[in-house]
Design a protein around this motif. Structure first.
Motif, PDB file in Angstrom:
ATOM      1  N   ASP A 276       0.525  -1.357   0.291  1.00  0.00           N
ATOM      2  CA  ASP A 276       0.165   0.100  -0.003  1.00  0.00           C
ATOM      3  C   ASP A 276       0.499   0.758  -0.236  1.00  0.00           C
ATOM      4  N   GLU A 277       1.960   1.221   0.158  1.00  0.00           N
ATOM      5  CA  GLU A 277       2.988   1.794   0.512  1.00  0.00           C
ATOM      6  C   GLU A 277       3.861   2.377  -0.797  1.00  0.00           C
ATOM      7  N   ARG A 278       3.107   1.236  -2.059  1.00  0.00           N
ATOM      8  CA  ARG A 278       3.794   1.398  -3.547  1.00  0.00           C
ATOM      9  C   ARG A 278       5.277   0.896  -3.211  1.00  0.00           C
ATOM     10  N   ARG A 279       5.579   0.443  -2.079  1.00  0.00           N
ATOM     11  CA  ARG A 279       7.238  -0.545  -2.109  1.00  0.00           C
ATOM     12  C   ARG A 279       7.106  -2.137  -2.487  1.00  0.00           C
ATOM     13  N   LEU A 280       7.928  -2.369  -3.075  1.00  0.00           N
ATOM     14  CA  LEU A 280       7.854  -3.424  -4.362  1.00  0.00           C
ATOM     15  C   LEU A 280       9.078  -4.552  -3.901  1.00  0.00           C
ATOM     16  N   HIS A 281       8.355  -5.689  -3.822  1.00  0.00           N
ATOM     17  CA  HIS A 281       9.021  -6.751  -2.837  1.00  0.00           C
ATOM     18  C   HIS A 281       8.715  -7.972  -4.060  1.00  0.00           C
ATOM     19  N   THR A 282      10.261  -8.585  -4.083  1.00  0.00           N
ATOM     20  CA  THR A 282       9.828 -10.088  -4.848  1.00  0.00           C
ATOM     21  C   THR A 282       9.832 -10.926  -3.985  1.00  0.00           C
ATOM     22  N   VAL A 283       8.894 -11.803  -4.713  1.00  0.00           N
ATOM     23  CA  VAL A 283       7.511 -12.504  -4.440  1.00  0.00           C
ATOM     24  C   VAL A 283       7.850 -13.775  -5.245  1.00  0.00           C
ATOM     25  N   MET A 284       7.662 -15.483  -4.838  1.00  0.00           N
ATOM     26  CA  MET A 284       7.583 -16.183  -5.930  1.00  0.00           C
ATOM     27  C   MET A 284       8.385 -16.594  -6.646  1.00  0.00           C
ATOM     28  N   ALA A 285       9.284 -16.771  -6.433  1.00  0.00           N
ATOM     29  CA  ALA A 285      10.196 -17.133  -7.075  1.00  0.00           C
ATOM     30  C   ALA A 285      10.153 -18.486  -7.541  1.00  0.00           C
ATOM     31  N   LEU A 314       0.138  -8.076  -6.974  1.00  0.00           N
ATOM     32  CA  LEU A 314       1.047  -8.683  -7.466  1.00  0.00           C
ATOM     33  C   LEU A 314       0.636  -8.441  -9.020  1.00  0.00           C
ATOM     34  N   LEU A 315       2.735  -8.102  -9.487  1.00  0.00           N
ATOM     35  CA  LEU A 315       2.348  -8.262 -10.158  1.00  0.00           C
ATOM     36  C   LEU A 315       3.505  -9.487 -11.601  1.00  0.00           C
ATOM     37  N   LEU A 316       2.006  -9.871 -12.186  1.00  0.00           N
ATOM     38  CA  LEU A 316       3.362 -11.718 -12.887  1.00  0.00           C
ATOM     39  C   LEU A 316       3.623 -11.171 -13.804  1.00  0.00           C
ATOM     40  N   PHE A 317       4.788 -11.231 -14.365  1.00  0.00           N
ATOM     41  CA  PHE A 317       4.994 -11.027 -15.960  1.00  0.00           C
ATOM     42  C   PHE A 317       5.693 -12.118 -16.570  1.00  0.00           C
ATOM     43  N   THR A 318       6.143 -12.089 -17.727  1.00  0.00           N
ATOM     44  CA  THR A 318       6.920 -13.141 -18.849  1.00  0.00           C
ATOM     45  C   THR A 318       8.573 -12.773 -18.383  1.00  0.00           C
ATOM     46  N   ASP A 319       9.169 -13.827 -19.245  1.00  0.00           N
ATOM     47  CA  ASP A 319      10.466 -12.797 -18.931  1.00  0.00           C
ATOM     48  C   ASP A 319      10.900 -11.888 -20.409  1.00  0.00           C
ATOM     49  N   GLY A 329      21.576  -2.303 -23.672  1.00  0.00           N
ATOM     50  CA  GLY A 329      21.084  -3.652 -23.017  1.00  0.00           C
ATOM     51  C   GLY A 329      19.653  -3.865 -23.274  1.00  0.00           C
ATOM     52  N   MET A 330      19.288  -4.474 -21.602  1.00  0.00           N
ATOM     53  CA  MET A 330      17.463  -4.810 -21.423  1.00  0.00           C
ATOM     54  C   MET A 330      16.918  -4.043 -19.942  1.00  0.00           C
ATOM     55  N   LEU A 331      16.286  -4.206 -20.312  1.00  0.00           N
ATOM     56  CA  LEU A 331      14.845  -2.891 -19.195  1.00  0.00           C
ATOM     57  C   LEU A 331      15.334  -3.624 -17.885  1.00  0.00           C
ATOM     58  N   GLY A 332      15.806  -5.475 -17.878  1.00  0.00           N
ATOM     59  CA  GLY A 332      15.994  -6.123 -16.804  1.00  0.00           C
ATOM     60  C   GLY A 332      15.045  -5.146 -15.245  1.00  0.00           C
ATOM     61  N   ARG A 333      15.036  -5.652 -14.152  1.00  0.00           N
ATOM     62  CA  ARG A 333      14.472  -5.946 -12.855  1.00  0.00           C
ATOM     63  C   ARG A 333      13.947  -4.933 -12.323  1.00  0.00           C
ATOM     64  N   GLU A 334      15.800  -4.415 -12.504  1.00  0.00           N
ATOM     65  CA  GLU A 334      15.450  -3.160 -12.009  1.00  0.00           C
ATOM     66  C   GLU A 334      15.190  -1.841 -12.784  1.00  0.00           C
ATOM     67  N   GLY A 335      15.350  -1.973 -14.248  1.00  0.00           N
ATOM     68  CA  GLY A 335      13.922  -0.850 -15.111  1.00  0.00           C
ATOM     69  C   GLY A 335      12.761  -0.966 -14.997  1.00  0.00           C
ATOM     70  N   LEU A 336      12.652  -2.652 -14.564  1.00  0.00           N
ATOM     71  CA  LEU A 336      10.467  -2.579 -14.681  1.00  0.00           C
ATOM     72  C   LEU A 336      10.984  -2.142 -13.351  1.00  0.00           C
ATOM     73  N   ALA A 337      11.335  -1.743 -12.043  1.00  0.00           N
ATOM     74  CA  ALA A 337      10.669  -1.791 -10.830  1.00  0.00           C
ATOM     75  C   ALA A 337      10.362  -0.052 -11.235  1.00  0.00           C
ATOM     76  N   LYS A 338      11.634   0.787 -11.414  1.00  0.00           N
ATOM     77  CA  LYS A 338      11.236   1.376 -12.044  1.00  0.00           C
ATOM     78  C   LYS A 338      10.281   2.515 -12.593  1.00  0.00           C
ATOM     79  N   LEU A 339       9.939   1.404 -14.030  1.00  0.00           N
ATOM     80  CA  LEU A 339       8.174   1.715 -14.537  1.00  0.00           C
ATOM     81  C   LEU A 339       6.991   1.611 -13.875  1.00  0.00           C
ATOM     82  N   VAL A 340       6.848   0.410 -12.540  1.00  0.00           N
ATOM     83  CA  VAL A 340       6.273   0.177 -11.841  1.00  0.00           C
ATOM     84  C   VAL A 340       6.033   1.402 -10.929  1.00  0.00           C
ATOM     85  N   GLN A 341       6.898   2.121 -10.715  1.00  0.00           N
ATOM     86  CA  GLN A 341       6.983   2.668  -9.120  1.00  0.00           C
ATOM     87  C   GLN A 341       6.787   4.457  -9.724  1.00  0.00           C
TER      88      GLN A 341
END
Lengths: 553, 101
Positions: A276-285, A314-319, A329-341
């Motif tokens: 709810d505070e828009r913090r991101l957690h990596t889950v369901m590895a 929960l944000l689910l996504f394919t590689d 290079g590639m968007l990567g998880r960090e790049g995605l995290a920035k987009l999501v935030q």
């Protein structure tokens, strides 16, 4: 080779046809352009020898018409002319002629030219044939794709992507998607979501979607556990797919309360939990290999659970999403995290992702799903069948030897549940009849004292004693009258046993007193009391009567 | 088999599935199912998705489990309850002792 000779002068025609026939070719001579056009269809020449100067339609006018009739297959036209000025020759070529030969000419030159042009004609013919075959095949492939697409659409017709708390974005690389995002409601108000990514792209990657979605939808409908569903999908794909093809997949089940996620992940990137505070957690590895690789014995269908709150998403996504190509290079998880935030909603996130993708060639299928962990609001499955209108009474009498051997409640309930509209009430019927019957057996016939259960290991001892006394039971009976009254929408249950009866007051008082304790005593009749109306004892506690309403809770 | 058990893949949760009727014949089997629980399991879930009926004996079994696992030391979840079963658990006020989902 068929050669059409067009010349207004008889002598020329004779000379030419003589030469051509001597070469062993078939020929037809006509004396003007109009006739030449007329015989085209029937004679179907391979080469035309055309005079330039003729009355009526001259050579320059005839040539384009012949070419037109010849259509796609190249028809070589050789002008025969006495004029050899440059201008005439240019006009010959401009009118569609392919070559010219000036009179007088040596017959070897004519033959050489005929052969050379015939080769062109043959090449063009074979090209036209191949084009035709190609056109046939491509229209067949197109038709087949349409059929397959239709089948895919139908197989996904049950896909519940309209679920209000799930937003999805799928961007296939080609017509067929090697990614799969499925959603289906379960019978308990729960929601199943499956995200899959087949090896490769396009049709070959997408074929596995059929058995996968079929297993998913039918098992979700019956409310199967997550582990069972992935096991079944794995089994089907293992049998079906070639060794080098498999399905990375993540199956999740959100409970009706929206607070419990059960998941199995085989090869899909970990999801992002947005709190709810828009913090991101990596889950369901991922804990497992992808689906379709291991056989049934090797496959690990153990699931894990995740506790979430109603403000989580929960944000689910394919590689394909994190591997989107970027300037560096590639968007990567960090790049995605920035987009999501920086995105406030799935719509905004989708727009940002599309922005990243625009102007670049897509190299993989890209899919994502944003699931808000709200109470699902899905209605548990119910059968709204009308009640059978036929009223009846059923009288049953169970004797000691029958009571000793088996519990008849299940059969009684099964036969009731078979009546129209009563299947809905199977569970309540079972609980109520079972409790009343058990009460009659345990206290009426076996004379067991519930206070036994109060001791430390009382519960076990009580049931040991129960089994012992039951096996020794020689006398006694239980009578059960079940009155089905559809007009009142109820079932009246009356049970009498051959025991000594008991004092209802003290029993009731004990039940009340113990209801909230952990003794396990008095709970049965309390359930009956809550589930039925008008519970009353008579016959000194040997007869119990109550009414089970057959109405929705 | 009407009763089956499994650990979650991270070993933290122990799940007991009860299929069909949850009543007296399961007393022994149910008690044995959690008798030698792994240390790592801090949560026990009883999955009712395939349970058709329960009776007061089942309620007793659940209470017994809670007691033998140290009444509240490990959290016990009763999950995937159909409305009828949930109703029975609520009548028995089990929502005070267990997490019902």
């Amino acid at each position: 080779m068929r050669v059409l000779i067009v010349d207004d002068l008889n002598s020329n025609r004779l000379l030419l046809s003589d030469i051509v026939s001597n070469f062993g070719y078939q020929c037809l001579s006509v004396d003007n352009g109009v006739q030449a056009v007329e015989v085209m269809g029937q004679f179907n020449p391979d080469i035309v020898l055309l005079d330039v100067l003729m009355p009526g339609l001259n050579g320059f006018e005839t040539a384009p018409q012949l070419k037109k009739i010849a259509g796609e297959v190249h028809l070589p036209i050789i002008f025969i002319t006495a004029l050899d000025d440059q201008d005439t020759l240019l006009r010959c070529l401009a009118a569609g002629g392919d070559d010219f030969i000036s009179k007088p000419f040596a017959s070897v030159v004519l033959e050489a030219k005929l052969r050379a042009h015939f080769r062109n004609r043959e090449l063009s013919k074979s090209l036209a044939e191949k084009n035709q075959v190609l056109a046939y095949h491509s229209s067949r492939v197109e038709r087949e794709h349409q059929i397959v697409e239709h089948i895919f659409q139908n197989s996904l017709a049950r896909n519940y992507l309209d679920y209000p708390h799930l937003h999805t974005y799928l961007s296939p690389m080609s017509m067929f998607n090697g990614d799969l995002l499925l959603a289906a409601p379960g019978p308990l108000g729960n929601l199943y979501v499956f995200l899959g990514d087949f090896t490769g792209h396009g049709l070959s990657a997408a074929v596995g979607a059929l058995p996968t979605s079929q297993a998913f939808f039918s098992m979700a409908e019956s409310g199967a556990p997550v582990g069972d569903i992935v096991r079944e999908i794995n089994h089907r794909l293992h049998d079906l797919l070639p060794t080098d093809m498999f399905l990375a997949g993540m199956m999740i089940e959100l409970s009706a309360s929206g607070e419990r996620v059960t998941y199995w992940n085989g090869g899909i990137p970990p999801a992002l939990l947005i709190d709810d505070e828009r913090r991101l957690h990596t889950v369901m590895a991922p804990q497992n290999l992808a689906l379709g690789i291991l056989n049934d014995n090797e496959f690990d269908s153990r699931v894990a659970t995740l506790s979430v709150t109603n403000t989580d998403s929960l944000l689910l996504f394919t590689d394909g999403l994190i591997e989107l190509s970027e300037a560096q290079g590639m968007l990567g998880r960090e790049g995605l995290a920035k987009l999501v935030q920086s995105a406030q909603s799935m719509a905004q996130l989708t727009a940002l992702v599309q922005q990243k993708m625009s102007g670049r060639e897509q190299r993989d299928d890209v899919s994502m799903g944003w699931l808000r962990c709200k109470p699902t609001g899905l209605k548990p499955k119910s059968f709204d069948a009308e009640l059978s209108p036929m009223a009846f009474d059923m009288d049953l009498r169970f004797h000691a030897e029958d009571i000793r051997g088996q519990n008849p409640v299940n059969q009684v309930v099964q036969s009731f549940a078979a009546i129209d509209g009563l299947a809905n009430f199977k569970s309540q019927l079972f609980t109520v009849i079972q409790e009343i019957y058990n009460n009659a057996v345990e206290h009426g016939l076996l004379k067991l004292d519930s206070e036994l259960k109060l001791a430390a290991d009382g519960f076990e001892r009580y049931y040991q004693l129960y089994q012992q006394r039951l096996s020794e039971l020689k006398d006694g009976w239980i009578e059960m009258r079940l009155s089905y009254q559809p007009k009142r929408r109820c079932l009246v249950i009356k049970v009498t046993d051959s025991g000594d009866g008991f004092c209802q007051q003290s029993s009731r008082a004990k039940a009340e007193q113990q209801a909230l304790t952990e003794s396990g005593f008095g709970r049965g009749l309390r359930l009956v009391e809550e589930l039925t109306v008008g519970l009353k004892w008579s016959n000194q506690g040997r007869t119990i009567e109550c009414t089970l309403p057959l109405t929705a809770q | 088999m009407t009763l089956s058990t499994e650990y979650s893949s991270d070993g933290k949760q122990f799940v007991i599935h009860v299929k069909g009727k949850f009543d007296f014949p399961l007393v022994q089997q149910f008690r044995q199912s959690y008798s030698d629980l792994n240390e790592s399991a801090d949560t026990i879930a009883v999955d009712f998705r395939e349970t058709e009926y329960i009776d007061s004996c089942a309620l007793g079994m659940l209470l017994n489990m809670r007691k033998s696992l140290g009444a509240g030391e490990k959290s016990i979840h009763l999950v995937n309850c159909r409305p009828e079963i949930r109703n029975i658990l609520e009548i028995a006020r089990f929502d005070k002792l267990f997490h019902i989902d």
